[in-house]
Design a protein around this motif. Structure first.
Motif, short mmCIF file in Angstrom:
data_model
loop_
_atom_site.label_atom_id
_atom_site.label_comp_id
_atom_site.label_asym_id
_atom_site.label_seq_id
_atom_site.Cartn_x
_atom_site.Cartn_y
_atom_site.Cartn_z
N MET A 42 0.85 -1.19 0.00
CA MET A 42 0.00 0.00 0.00
C MET A 42 0.89 1.24 0.00
O MET A 42 2.08 1.15 0.24
CB MET A 42 -0.93 0.02 1.22
N CYS A 52 -1.38 8.19 1.50
CA CYS A 52 -1.91 9.35 0.79
C CYS A 52 -1.14 10.59 1.22
O CYS A 52 -0.92 10.80 2.42
CB CYS A 52 -3.40 9.51 1.11
N ARG A 81 -3.65 8.37 5.00
CA ARG A 81 -4.26 7.05 5.05
C ARG A 81 -3.56 6.13 4.04
O ARG A 81 -3.10 6.59 2.99
CB ARG A 81 -5.76 7.13 4.68
N HIS A 82 -3.51 4.86 4.34
CA HIS A 82 -2.91 3.91 3.41
C HIS A 82 -3.89 3.58 2.29
O HIS A 82 -5.08 3.37 2.54
CB HIS A 82 -2.48 2.65 4.14
N LEU A 83 -3.36 3.54 1.08
CA LEU A 83 -4.20 3.30 -0.09
C LEU A 83 -3.59 2.21 -0.95
O LEU A 83 -2.38 1.96 -0.89
CB LEU A 83 -4.31 4.58 -0.93
N ARG A 84 -4.43 1.59 -1.75
CA ARG A 84 -3.90 0.62 -2.69
C ARG A 84 -3.00 1.33 -3.70
O ARG A 84 -3.25 2.48 -4.06
CB ARG A 84 -5.04 -0.08 -3.43
N GLU A 125 -4.47 3.17 -6.67
CA GLU A 125 -5.42 4.27 -6.42
C GLU A 125 -4.88 5.57 -7.01
O GLU A 125 -3.73 5.92 -6.80
CB GLU A 125 -5.58 4.41 -4.91
N CYS A 135 -7.46 9.67 -3.69
CA CYS A 135 -7.67 9.12 -2.35
C CYS A 135 -9.17 9.06 -2.06
O CYS A 135 -9.85 10.09 -2.11
CB CYS A 135 -6.97 9.99 -1.30
N TYR A 139 -12.64 -1.30 3.16
CA TYR A 139 -11.62 -1.00 2.14
C TYR A 139 -10.34 -1.81 2.40
O TYR A 139 -9.66 -2.21 1.47
CB TYR A 139 -11.32 0.50 2.21
N TYR A 140 -10.02 -2.02 3.66
CA TYR A 140 -8.76 -2.68 4.02
C TYR A 140 -8.91 -4.18 4.27
O TYR A 140 -7.97 -4.84 4.74
CB TYR A 140 -8.18 -2.03 5.29
#
Ligand code: SF4
Ligand code: SF4
Lengths: 233, 441
Positions: A1, A4, A9-12, A15, A18, B346-347
Motif C-alpha cells: 500500500m 496518501c 491514510r494507506h491506499l492501494r 489508487e 484518495c 476497504y482494508y
C-alpha cells in the motif's frame, strides 16, 4: 500500500484519487524505497504478510459504494466500502480449509515478520552503541548503521577511513552491502551500494537531532531507517 | 516436578565467556510452497503468579496441573531452535517463580535464539535479575498499567507499581535492556503521557502498548474496556505519546490490537512494519504460543480448543506448527471468514479484521472487529458510533471469554440503535467462514 500525501491514510498502489480525502495521487507510486528498506523490518518485526497489493489475480477487491459530496471546495468521499470478489488461486478456503487462500501470498511477503504479540515483550530492535547524530565514537571510528542481509542489526562504532571519501564521491564497502565498513569519511556512509560491485556513493548522516536536523545547503534530511538513521540527500 | 531453588539453579549454571548474539524476530520469506518458520515463540513458562490481576488473560495464579518438567522444557528449546525460531519471549504467570528458567534461558541462548522476558516485576529482586541476565536474558519488559493508583488497582497489589520501577532498575543494573508493556483501558488511557516520561526517565528503550482484551479475568470486568467510539479520542492522544516517545528516545511499539489504518497508522507502525502498516493477524504465521503444559497454539494471547494445535508431548513441535489446522487457521482462511463491517471494509484483504485475540473473545469468532480506528472514523463520518455490551459472561478457564454485541447508534444522545450486531457461533461449530448468528442471548 502507499500513504496518501493528503491525509496519510494507506491506499492501494493503483489508487489515483484518495477515497478518503480526494487528493490526486500519482498512479502506481509506491513508498520511496531505500537501500535499507528491508532493514527496517528488524527494527521491529511485523505481524502478518502484506496482502493489500496482491493485484496479480490472487485476490481482487472492488471498491464500491463511495459517494462524494463537495463542501467548500473540498471533495469529501463517504465511507468507501469494498466487496471482495475472490478468484483465481486465492479462492477462500471455506469450511473445508482449502489449500490456498487470499492470505497466502509468498511473493508479496517482501521481508521480515515476527510480531507485536500481546503479552510478549516488545521487540529488542537494534543495538544502539552510539549516536549517529552526534558521532560520539572514539577517535578513528565513526558511528554508522551496520547490518546483514539488508537488515539493520546495530548502530555501532566502526573504523573510519582517514582521510575518507567526501560527500558525492564513489565509495566501496567491505564484505557485504550493509557491513558498515566503507571508505567514506567520518559522518558519512556509503549509500545505494550495488550488491554486485559493493560500490556506492558517500552521503552525509544528518547532524543536530531528529527534531532539529542539520544538513549542508542544497540537501535535506531524510529518514532512511525510521528515525534512527537519516541522511542529507 | 521437583522444585529447585534459585541459588542452586544459579550454582549449576556453567560460567561462560560469551553467548551467541541471538537471531531476533527477523524472518525472510520462505521458499514458494514452504511453511513460514515462526520468528517468535512466546512461552508461558509457568502459570504460577505472585499477583492476581484484573485483566490477566490466562487467569494466572496457580501453576497448570501438568507443567513441563525441566528436561522437557530443555528438549522443547532444542525443537524451537530446529524449527528456526529466532526469539523466545518468556511470559507467565511469572516465569521467575521457576528457578529452572535459568537453565532454559541459557539453552535458548546457546541454541542461537534471542531471549526476552515479560514480567509483572513484583518479585524481580536484584538477585533474581542478576541470575536471569547471567543466564543469558537480554531484555526485560515490565508490565506497568498506568500511574500508581491505576496500576495498583488493576493488579490488586498495593505498592506493586513502585516495585515495577525497582524491577526495571534491577534489570538494567544487571545488564539487561529494559522495556515496558502497558494495557490501555478505562483506568490507564489518560495516563499514557506521564507514564511515558517516567519510563524514559527509568531508561526504558521500548514501550509496547495494547488494548485490554476481553478474555480471562478481563471478561469479568467489561467496565475496564474502552468503547470502540472512544478510539476517536485515544488515537490523537497516542499521536502525542508517539511524539514524546520520539523526543525521549523511547521506541513506541504498538501491540497487534492497536490500529488500524487511520491517519496515524504510518506513525504507529513505521518502526515496526516495513511498509508502515498492519498486515493482518500473524497467529500461526510468524509466531506461536506455548502454554506451560506444552500446549502449542497459534498466538500467546488466544485460548481455547479452537486455537490449540495439540500438546508438544504428543506430537512434537514441527508437526503441530506445520500441520495442525488450529495453528494454520489464519494462513488458510479467506475473505469469506470476515463478516459484519470488516467484510465490506476497504482494508479487508490486508487487515483481515485485525487481531484474533481481540475479536474472538468479543463476538465469539474472529473476522469482525469494532476496535478499529478506521472503522470508528467511518462511523463518525456517517454520524454514527459503536459501543459494545456484554451479553454473556466467561467461565473460569484460562483465556475464557464471554460474548458481546456491537450496538451501532447515532452519535446524538437519546437516539435508538441503527443496528445491533450480535455474536456468532464459535469456530468449534464452523471453523471457516463467517459463522452464523447465535440469536437472542
Ligand atoms: S474495519 Fe475491520 S478490516 Fe477494516 S481496518 Fe478495521 S479491523 Fe481491519
Ligand atoms: S491474535 Fe492478535 S496478537 Fe495474536 S497474532 Fe493475531 S494479531 Fe497478533
Amino acid at each position: 500500500m502507499k500513504p496518501c500525501s493528503g491525509c496519510a491514510r494507506h491506499l492501494r498502489i493503483a489508487e489515483s484519487v484518495c477515497p478518503f480525502c480526494g487528493t490526486h495521487l500519482a498512479e502506481g507510486t509506491a513508498p520511496g524505497g531505500w537501500g535499507w528498506a528491508v532493514g527496517l523490518a528488524l527494527l521491529g518485526a511485523a505481524c502478518g504478510t502484506d496482502k493489500g497489493d496482491s493485484e496479480s489475480g490472487d485476490a481482487t477487491t472492488e471498491v464500491t459504494g463511495s459517494t462524494s459530496s463537495t463542501t467548500e471546495g473540498t471533495t469529501l468521499t463517504s465511507a468507501p466500502t469494498s466487496s471482495g470478489t475472490i478468484g483465481g488461486t486465492g479462492t477462500s478456503s471455506g469450511s473445508e480449509g482449502g489449500e490456498t487462500s487470499t492470505t497466502e501470498c509468498v511473493s508479496c511477503s517482501s521481508s521480515s515478520e515476527g510480531g507485536a504479540f500481546i503479552y510478549a515483550a516488545p521487540d529488542m530492535g537494534v543495538q544502539l552503541d552510539c549516536d549517529p547524530w552526534v558521532q560520539d565514537c572514539p577517535d578513528g571510528q565513526k558511528c554508522a548503521p551496520v547490518g546483514d542481509d539488508g537488515t539493520l542489526t546495530a548502530i555501532a562504532c566502526v573504523p573510519a577511513a582517514n582521510p575518507g571519501a567526501a560527500v558525492g564521491e564513489a565509495c566501496t564497502v567491505q564484505d557485504q552491502p550493509h557491513s558498515g565498513l566503507d571508505d567514506c569519511a567520518k559522518g558519512l556512509v556509503c549509500f545505494e551500494v550495488d550488491a554486485g560491485t559493493l560500490t556506492g556513493m558517500c552521503a552525509a548522516l544528518c547532524t543536530g537531532s531528529p527534531d532539529a536536523p542539520v544538513c549542508a545547503e542544497g540537501t535535506t534530511c531524510k529518514e532512511v531507517i525510521g528515525d534512527l538513521v537519516s541522511l542529507c540527500l | 516436578m521437583a522444585l529447585v531453588k534459585l541459588r542452586e539453579a544459579r550454582r549449576r549454571l556453567p560460567v561462560v565467556e560469551s553467548l551467541p548474539p541471538g537471531r531476533g524476530r527477523r524472518v525472510l520469506p520462505p521458499p514458494r510452497g514452504a511453511v513460514q518458520r515462526p520468528a517468535l515463540a512466546v512461552w508461558e513458562f509457568t502459570r504460577a503468579c505472585d499477583q492476581r490481576c484484573q485483566a490477566c488473560g490466562p487467569r494466572a495464579g496457580t501453576a497448570r496441573p501438568d507443567e513441563l518438567t525441566t528436561d522437557e522444557a530443555l528438549r522443547l528449546v532444542d525443537e524451537l531452535a530446529e524449527l528456526g525460531v529466532g526469539e523466545v519471549a518468556l511470559i507467565g504467570g511469572e516465569a521467575y517463580l521457576r528457578a529452572d528458567v535459568l537453565w532454559v534461558i541459557r539453552r535458548i541462548r546457546e541454541r542461537g535464539m534471542s531471549c526476552s522476558l515479560t514480567t509483572g516485576g513484583l518479585g524481580l529482586t536484584q538477585t533474581r535479575a542478576d541470575a536471569l541476565v547471567e543466564a543469558g536474558l537480554q531484555l526485560v519488559s515490565v508490565s506497568i498499567d498506568g500511574l500508581e493508583a491505576s496500576h495498583d488497582t488493576l493488579r490488586g497489589t498495593p505498592g506493586g507499581w513502585r516495585r515495577c520501577f525497582e524491577a526495571l532498575a534491577h534489570s538494567r543494573k544487571a545488564g539487561a535492556r529494559i522495556a515496558a508493556n502497558t494495557q490501555i483501558n478505562r483506568l490507564t488511557w489518560r495516563e499514557l503521557l506521564p507514564l511515558g516520561e517516567l519510563l524514559a526517565d527509568a531508561g526504558a528503550e521500548v514501550w509496547q502498548m495494547f488494548l485490554t482484551m476481553p478474555h480471562g479475568n478481563a471478561a469479568d470486568h467489561p467496565e475496564l474496556l474502552l468503547q470502540p467510539f472512544e478510539l476517536l479520542e485515544l488515537f490523537p492522544m497516542l499521536d502525542r505519546v508517539i511524539a514524546r516517545c520520539a523526543a525521549r528516545k523511547l521506541r513506541f511499539w504498538p501491540g497487534n490490537n492497536l490500529g488500524y489504518f487511520g491517519p496515524l497508522e504510518g506513525k504507529l507502525r513505521r518502526l515496526q512494519q516495513e511498509d508502515g502498516h498492519y498486515k493482518g493477524c500473524s497467529a500461526g504465521r510468524t509466531g506461536l504460543g506455548i502454554e506451560a503444559d506444552g500446549t502449542i497454539k497459534s498466538c500467546p494471547s488466544v485460548g481455547g480448543a479452537v486455537n490449540a494445535g495439540g500438546n508438544w508431548r504428543d506430537h512434537g513441535l514441527r508437526a503441530l506448527w506445520e500441520r495442525a489446522p488450529e495453528i494454520r487457521y489464519v494462513e488458510q482462511r479467506g475473505l469469506d471468514s470476515l463478516w459484519g463491517y470488516c467484510r465490506e471494509c476497504y482494508y479487508a484483504d490486508t487487515c483481515m479484521g485485525g487481531c484474533t485475540a481481540m475479536s474472538e473473545p468479543l463476538l465469539g469468532r474472529p473476522g469482525n472487529n469494532p476496535y478499529c480506528h478506521h472503522r470508528a472514523l467511518e462511523m463518525d463520518r456517517m454520524g454514527l458510533r459503536e459501543r459494545v455490551e456484554q451479553v454473556a459472561g466467561a467461565d473460569d478457564q484460562a483465556f475464557a471469554h464471554g460474548l458481546f454485541r456491537v450496538v451501532r447508534e447515532p452519535k446524538a444522545a437519546g437516539a435508538g440503535p441503527v443496528t445491533i450486531e450480535g455474536p456468532r457461533c464459535g469456530r468449534e461449530v464452523a471453523f471457516f467462514g463467517p459463522g452464523t448468528p447465535l440469536g437472542e442471548l
